[in-house]
Write an enzyme that holds these catalytic residues in place. Structure first.
Site, PDB file in Angstrom:
ATOM      1  N   TYR A 145      38.112  58.555  16.918  1.00 22.81           N
ATOM      2  CA  TYR A 145      36.851  57.711  17.548  1.00 22.81           C
ATOM      3  C   TYR A 145      37.287  56.256  17.119  1.00 22.81           C
ATOM      4  O   TYR A 145      36.754  55.381  17.990  1.00 22.81           O
ATOM      5  CB  TYR A 145      35.509  58.160  16.996  1.00 22.81           C
ATOM      6  CG  TYR A 145      35.103  59.530  17.419  1.00 22.81           C
ATOM      7  CD1 TYR A 145      35.839  60.148  18.549  1.00 22.81           C
ATOM      8  CD2 TYR A 145      34.107  59.923  17.106  1.00 22.81           C
ATOM      9  CE1 TYR A 145      35.318  61.461  18.818  1.00 22.81           C
ATOM     10  CE2 TYR A 145      33.401  61.314  17.306  1.00 22.81           C
ATOM     11  CZ  TYR A 145      34.216  61.856  18.511  1.00 22.81           C
ATOM     12  OH  TYR A 145      33.680  63.192  18.664  1.00 22.81           O
ATOM     13  N   ASP A 227      39.269  75.979  16.466  1.00 22.72           N
ATOM     14  CA  ASP A 227      39.100  77.028  17.617  1.00 22.72           C
ATOM     15  C   ASP A 227      38.407  78.543  17.076  1.00 22.72           C
ATOM     16  O   ASP A 227      37.499  78.957  17.613  1.00 22.72           O
ATOM     17  CB  ASP A 227      40.584  77.248  18.690  1.00 22.72           C
ATOM     18  CG  ASP A 227      41.815  77.392  17.951  1.00 22.72           C
ATOM     19  OD1 ASP A 227      41.648  77.057  16.526  1.00 22.72           O
ATOM     20  OD2 ASP A 227      42.805  77.870  18.224  1.00 22.72           O
ATOM     21  N   ASP A 251      31.691  66.750  15.113  1.00 23.06           N
ATOM     22  CA  ASP A 251      30.570  66.207  16.202  1.00 23.06           C
ATOM     23  C   ASP A 251      30.528  67.482  17.170  1.00 23.06           C
ATOM     24  O   ASP A 251      29.355  67.826  17.257  1.00 23.06           O
ATOM     25  CB  ASP A 251      31.531  65.171  17.007  1.00 23.06           C
ATOM     26  CG  ASP A 251      30.558  64.553  18.225  1.00 23.06           C
ATOM     27  OD1 ASP A 251      29.218  64.827  18.176  1.00 23.06           O
ATOM     28  OD2 ASP A 251      31.172  63.680  18.781  1.00 23.06           O
ATOM     29  N   ASP A 255      26.844  70.251  16.533  1.00 21.50           N
ATOM     30  CA  ASP A 255      25.834  70.467  17.834  1.00 21.50           C
ATOM     31  C   ASP A 255      25.714  71.714  18.149  1.00 21.50           C
ATOM     32  O   ASP A 255      24.836  72.450  18.346  1.00 21.50           O
ATOM     33  CB  ASP A 255      26.481  69.639  19.035  1.00 21.50           C
ATOM     34  CG  ASP A 255      25.850  68.186  19.034  1.00 21.50           C
ATOM     35  OD1 ASP A 255      25.268  67.764  18.143  1.00 21.50           O
ATOM     36  OD2 ASP A 255      25.674  67.877  20.208  1.00 21.50           O
TER      37      ASP A 255
END
Ligand code: NAD
Length: 359
Positions: A145, A227, A251, A255
């Site tokens: 990011y 993964d 991130d 969630d």
């Protein structure tokens, strides 16, 4: 942690923000006030769209001054549809990035725990969801990011977008320390999530986390590829206690874990600049929810539980933190439900139920 002495005045900055932010922060403030902690003081300042409307900027100097003076910050949410057409740097959401930068908040803690009685709110089978009780420790200020990014044209004329993914060893070390400190206080197991089979930045991540682990012989470290971690989070989330991971992977995984644990209205978070918790920022994971703002429908539990994290991490008041968490659990066990949990209680009634359950 904290270094909080009882005689000292402790200042909590309240930044309610936009939409349902003021409604949920008001309930968290009532819960904190009900603990009757000596010397606890509150000061409020606008942030986000509310601050833009009041002072022309989503993070005005007076708000920044308050958060720097405060021992800890309780934040509601920002985001206001009225501000959608503003230039990017004036949009409400910029306030969050500004606060992270100004306060150096590099560690994001997101507990995901399923409260008894809310099994049906999870996206997972109730028997699998019931075992969820973990904290994801996510690095917040590095990774892809923040790497070099841009657009270019390849030699054969194709448009290309690129984002550099990089981690420096000190960035990994400091977040790993937060993870291990957390693990030390919980079940003494930590899983570091990376993609070291493919990414060089992840290989360095794995090496440095391993080095930090030598300072925590009481904590068992495992490594998992991201993964596989995404799969294990829905297959058997009960295996995790503390997960430490980078910005991008964190991130997504945080969630995912949140939704496995039930309503978005239930989940708290903390952003820290070190394990001491000074100037820590605490907020529910949800946004300003403009669709229900002003209707008294919002679930305040995520913010009330954020206040519990504030007590734990910034004020070193574990017993008081547990009083709040137990009150929320008991209110839910007694059937208290806002609309997002399938009930009819208002925000205030839910706050009342938590206060009534405080022992
Ligand atoms: P949101 O989290 O605000 O809402 C998503 C859905 O969940 C909505 O249907 C909302 O009604 C519901 N919801 C959220 N919190 C709830 C609560 N406490 N009780 C009951 N229901 C709740 O996400 P969004 O709609 O994508 O974003 C709205 C605004 O919030 C946008 O401007 C966005 O940029 C901003 N936002 C801010 C933050 C933050 O302040 N940290 C985080 C996410 C989004």
């Amino acid at each position: 942690m904290g270094g909080f002495a009882k005689e000292k005045r402790v200042l909590i900055a309240l930044l309610p923000g936009d939409g349902i932010g003021p409604e949920v922060v008001a309930e968290a403030r009532r819960a904190l006030a009900a603990l009757a902690i000596d010397g606890l003081a509150f000061e409020e300042a606008p942030v986000g769209g509310a601050a833009y409307k009041a002072a022309g900027h989503p993070l005005p100097p007076a708000t920044l001054d308050l958060v720097k003076r405060a021992d800890a910050i309780l934040f509601g949410a920002v985001g206001d549809p009225d501000c959608d057409s503003l230039e990017r740097h004036l949009r409400p959401e910029q306030a969050i990035l500004g606060l992270r930068k100004e306060l150096g908040l590099f560690a994001n803690l997101r507990p995901a725990k399923l409260f008894a009685g809310l099994e049906d709110a999870s996206a997972l089978r109730p028997d699998i969801a019931a075992a969820i009780d973990m904290v994801i420790v996510r690095e917040l200020t590095g990774d892809v990011y923040f790497g070099e990014k841009g657009r270019r044209t390849t030699s054969d004329g194709r448009r290309e977008g690129y984002d550099q993914m990089a981690y420096a060893e000190d960035e990994v070390r400091r977040i790993a320390i937060v993870g291990f400190e957390m693990a030390k206080r919980r079940k003494r197991i930590i899983c570091s999530v990376d993609k070291a089979n493919v990414l060089e930045s992840s290989q360095l991540w794995r090496d440095v986390v391993g080095e930090v682990a030598t300072g925590y012989p009481e904590v068992t470290l495992t490594h998992m590829y991201v993964d596989n971690a995404a799969m294990q989070l829905v297959r058997n989330p009960g295996q995790f206690d503390v997960i430490v991971t980078g910005n991008l992977f964190g991130d997504i995984l945080s969630d995912q874990a949140s939704m496995c644990a039930g309503s978005i209205g239930m989940l708290p978070s903390a952003s820290l600049r070190d394990w001491s918790g000074d100037n820590g920022l605490y907020e529910p994971i949800h946004g300003s929810a403009p669709d229900i703002a002003g209707q008294g429908k919002a679930n305040p539990c995520g913010t009330i539980l954020s206040a519990a994290m504030l007590l734990r991490h910034s004020l070193d008041m574990e017993a008081q933190a547990q009083r709040i968490e137990t009150a929320v659990a008991n209110a839910l066990a007694g059937g208290a439900r806002t609309a997002d949990l399938g009930g009819t209680m208002s925000t205030r009634e839910m706050g009342d139920a938590v206060l009534a359950a405080l022992t």
